[in-house]
Design an enzyme around this catalytic site. Structure first.
Site, PDB file in Angstrom:
ATOM      1  N   ASP A  72       0.876  -1.156   0.000  1.00 21.64           N
ATOM      2  CA  ASP A  72       0.000   0.000   0.000  1.00 21.64           C
ATOM      3  C   ASP A  72       0.916   1.208   0.000  1.00 21.64           C
ATOM      4  O   ASP A  72       1.963   1.203   0.655  1.00 21.64           O
ATOM      5  CB  ASP A  72      -0.950   0.013   1.195  1.00 21.64           C
ATOM      6  CG  ASP A  72      -2.137   0.938   0.943  1.00 21.64           C
ATOM      7  OD1 ASP A  72      -2.703   0.887  -0.175  1.00 21.64           O
ATOM      8  OD2 ASP A  72      -2.506   1.710   1.835  1.00 21.64           O
ATOM      9  N   PHE A 152       2.289   6.382 -13.155  1.00 26.49           N
ATOM     10  CA  PHE A 152       0.857   6.311 -12.855  1.00 26.49           C
ATOM     11  C   PHE A 152       0.596   7.027 -11.544  1.00 26.49           C
ATOM     12  O   PHE A 152       1.525   7.445 -10.859  1.00 26.49           O
ATOM     13  CB  PHE A 152       0.382   4.853 -12.809  1.00 26.49           C
ATOM     14  CG  PHE A 152       1.100   4.009 -11.781  1.00 26.49           C
ATOM     15  CD1 PHE A 152       0.538   3.763 -10.538  1.00 26.49           C
ATOM     16  CD2 PHE A 152       2.343   3.463 -12.069  1.00 26.49           C
ATOM     17  CE1 PHE A 152       1.204   2.986  -9.597  1.00 26.49           C
ATOM     18  CE2 PHE A 152       3.018   2.677 -11.129  1.00 26.49           C
ATOM     19  CZ  PHE A 152       2.438   2.446  -9.889  1.00 26.49           C
ATOM     20  N   ARG A 181       8.698   2.169  -3.724  1.00 27.99           N
ATOM     21  CA  ARG A 181       8.312   0.762  -3.879  1.00 27.99           C
ATOM     22  C   ARG A 181       9.549  -0.127  -4.028  1.00 27.99           C
ATOM     23  O   ARG A 181       9.635  -1.187  -3.439  1.00 27.99           O
ATOM     24  CB  ARG A 181       7.364   0.599  -5.072  1.00 27.99           C
ATOM     25  CG  ARG A 181       6.711  -0.779  -5.148  1.00 27.99           C
ATOM     26  CD  ARG A 181       5.557  -0.821  -6.138  1.00 27.99           C
ATOM     27  NE  ARG A 181       4.453   0.014  -5.668  1.00 27.99           N
ATOM     28  CZ  ARG A 181       4.145   1.212  -6.187  1.00 27.99           C
ATOM     29  NH1 ARG A 181       4.795   1.700  -7.202  1.00 27.99           N
ATOM     30  NH2 ARG A 181       3.150   1.910  -5.681  1.00 27.99           N
TER      31      ARG A 181
END
Length: 193
Positions: A72, A152, A181
C-alpha cells in the site's frame, strides 16, 4: 544457489506488477491475481498504509494459503498535514481516477509555499505463516503542473529530491533505482533470499 520461490502479488494494479517484475530476481516467480483469475476488490478500510498492506496480504493468504505479498502506498504532503496519505488512491472520491486526485491535490496546494512531500510504501509479506513488513520512503516535492507521460498515480506531479524530472519523466528502470516501492521490495528480497 537460492531456491526458486513462487509469490502471489496481491494487487490488481498492472503498473505496480510491471515495476515489481523489473526488480525481483529470476528465482522468484510473481503470480498476479489475474493469473489466479481473482478479480474481487480487496477492501482498503484500514486507517494506516501499513494496516491496508497487512489486510490485503492476509485476505489473499487466507483465500489461497500460499506465500503472498501486498503493498500500500501513500503520498504524504507536508503542507496538508500528510494528506492524501492512506486515502491517496481515492482522494477525490471512490469513483474518481488519478487525474481527479491530482486536480484536487493541486487545488488544495494552490496558495501554499511549502510543496514538500514524500511517497511511502509499506509491503506486507506472509511467508511460512509469518508476517513481515518493509517500508520504502522517497522525499521530494509537488510540482505546480503535471509533467511526463510515464508512471501512474501522482507520478506526473512528484519530483524526487535531487532530480530535475518528475517520476513520470523517468523511465521505469530509472524510477526503480530510487522509488519508494523499489526500496521496500529490495528489503523483501533480502528476507526471501
Amino acid at each position: 544457489m537460492i531456491k526458486h520461490i513462487d509469490l502471489i502479488f496481491a494487487t490488481g494494479n498492472q503498473n505496480k506488477l510491471l515495476e515489481i517484475n523489473k526488480i525481483i530476481p529470476n528465482n522468484v516467480k510473481i503470480i498476479s491475481l489475474k493469473d489466479l483469475k481473482f478479480s474481487d476488490d480487496i477492501p482498503e478500510n484500514e486507517n494506516t498504509i501499513e494496516g491496508n498492506a497487512i489486510y490485503k496480504a492476509k485476505y489473499i493468504y487466507n483465500k489461497f494459503n500460499t506465500n503472498v505479498f501486498s503493498d500500500d502506498t501513500g503520498l504524504e504532503v507536508e503542507a496538508l498535514n500528510g494528506e492524501p496519505g492512506v486515502y491517496s488512491a481515492r482522494y477525490a472520491g471512490e469513483a474518481c481516477d488519478s487525474n481527479d486526485n491530482i486536480n484536487k491535490l493541486l487545488k488544495k496546494l494552490k496558495k501554499k509555499k511549502n510543496r514538500s512531500a514524500r511517497f511511502k510504501t509499506i509491503i506486507a509479506l506472509i511467508i511460512k505463516n509469518k508476517i513481515h513488513t518493509f517500508e520504502g520512503i522517497i522525499n521530494g516535492e509537488i510540482l505546480k503542473n503535471p509533467i511526463g507521460e510515464n508512471g501512474f498515480g501522482y507520478d506526473s506531479i512528484f519530483r524526487p529530491a535531487g532530480y530535475s524530472k518528475s517520476f513520470a519523466e523517468l523511465s521505469i528502470n530509472e524510477k526503480n533505482i530510487i522509488s519508494h516501492r523499489s526500496l521496500a521490495i529490495k528489503k523483501l528480497i533480502k528476507i526471501i533470499s
